[in-house]
Design a protein around this motif. Structure first.
Motif, PDB file in Angstrom:
ATOM      1  N   GLU A   1       1.173  -6.507   5.793  1.00 13.96           N
ATOM      2  CA  GLU A   1       1.035  -5.163   5.236  1.00 13.96           C
ATOM      3  C   GLU A   1       2.418  -4.590   4.949  1.00 13.96           C
ATOM      4  O   GLU A   1       3.269  -4.506   5.842  1.00 13.96           O
ATOM      5  CB  GLU A   1       0.275  -4.273   6.215  1.00 13.96           C
ATOM      6  CG  GLU A   1      -0.097  -2.921   5.640  1.00 13.96           C
ATOM      7  CD  GLU A   1      -1.032  -2.152   6.567  1.00 13.96           C
ATOM      8  OE1 GLU A   1      -2.025  -1.592   6.086  1.00 13.96           O
ATOM      9  OE2 GLU A   1      -0.750  -2.110   7.796  1.00 13.96           O
TER      10      GLU A   1
ATOM     11  N   ARG B   1      -8.156  -1.999   4.599  1.00 11.95           N
ATOM     12  CA  ARG B   1      -7.023  -2.908   4.736  1.00 11.95           C
ATOM     13  C   ARG B   1      -7.222  -3.849   5.922  1.00 11.95           C
ATOM     14  O   ARG B   1      -6.910  -5.043   5.845  1.00 11.95           O
ATOM     15  CB  ARG B   1      -5.724  -2.109   4.881  1.00 11.95           C
ATOM     16  CG  ARG B   1      -5.423  -1.205   3.685  1.00 11.95           C
ATOM     17  CD  ARG B   1      -4.001  -0.670   3.706  1.00 11.95           C
ATOM     18  NE  ARG B   1      -3.702   0.159   4.852  1.00 11.95           N
ATOM     19  CZ  ARG B   1      -3.800   1.491   4.879  1.00 11.95           C
ATOM     20  NH1 ARG B   1      -4.219   2.150   3.801  1.00 11.95           N
ATOM     21  NH2 ARG B   1      -3.473   2.176   5.962  1.00 11.95           N
TER      22      ARG B   1
ATOM     23  N   THR C   1       0.836  -1.195   0.000  1.00  9.54           N
ATOM     24  CA  THR C   1       0.000   0.000   0.000  1.00  9.54           C
ATOM     25  C   THR C   1       0.873   1.248   0.000  1.00  9.54           C
ATOM     26  O   THR C   1       1.959   1.264   0.589  1.00  9.54           O
ATOM     27  CB  THR C   1      -0.953   0.016   1.214  1.00  9.54           C
ATOM     28  OG1 THR C   1      -1.698   1.248   1.221  1.00  9.54           O
ATOM     29  CG2 THR C   1      -0.199  -0.113   2.528  1.00  9.54           C
TER      30      THR C   1
END
Length: 210
Positions: A139, A125, A44
């Motif tokens: 992540e 997320r 991300t």
């Protein structure tokens, strides 16, 4: 053996007649054959941060380790599966929901799947994380300053956004919510792509995914 990827609950919009079909080959069987654990590497960051570039560099390194992988890229997915979605907040949420579901299926098959999406909202997320077994959502925050992303502007999108030609552009007139505690924190403005990719591989090795 029951799959760890079965939906945790059935919401009001789903028929109670829809049940998870247990495959003959289990998730554990796939992982054993592949020789590594399954996980979703969720890249991300802002547009131009280097998400896709780092994700693909990681994928190449994993391929060289003979790992079973796939990369879900934001632009590529919008050519097909999410081709009907725009860039409003509502559509961004649906975009991530669909990608999360596809990622979960890849992980169920024992793959190390990388996703390269801006995915600007923390709640979205975390929603994907909650759908995966513990430890299988990784992540990867590609933390690149807006000024650097804008100076790169590989697709000319920032220029169009500044000119008012693109609305709801993340970082300009739409918010990006930074990860608070990402498993991996990557800074592409301070390291080479190779070094950034190696940082991800090192995490996977240290945590016994490989």
């Amino acid at each position: 053996m029951t799959s760890p990827y079965i939906e945790k609950e059935v919401d009001g919009d789903k028929s109670s007649d829809v049940v998870w079909h247990q495959a003959s080959v289990s998730h554990q069987d796939h992982c054993q054959l592949n020789g590594h654990k399954a996980a979703v590497l969720w890249f991300t960051g802002l547009s131009g941060s280097g998400k896709s570039t780092v994700a693909n560099a990681v994928d190449l390194m994993l391929f060289q380790h003979k790992a079973k992988t796939y990369v879900l890229d934001g632009d590529n997915v919008r050519h097909g599966l999410n081709g009907d979605l725009g860039f409003s907040d509502k559509d961004r949420v649906e975009n991530i929901r669909r990608v999360g579901e596809v990622s979960k299926l890849f992980a169920d098959a024992g793959l190390l799947v990388s996703t390269a999406f801006i995915s600007p909202f923390v709640a979205d997320r975390e929603m994907v994380r909650s759908q995966l077994p513990e430890g299988q959502f990784i992540e990867v925050f590609i933390d690149t300053p807006l000024a650097v992303c804008e100076s790169r502007d590989p697709k000319g999108l920032y220029k169009k956004a500044r000119a008012g030609e693109i609305k709801n552009f993340t970082g300009i007139d739409s918010a990006y919510e930074k990860p608070e505690n990402p498993e991996i924190h990557v800074q592409t403005d301070q390291k080479s792509i190779q070094a950034c990719a190696q940082q991800v591989i090192d995490y996977l090795k240290q945590n016994e995914y490989l």
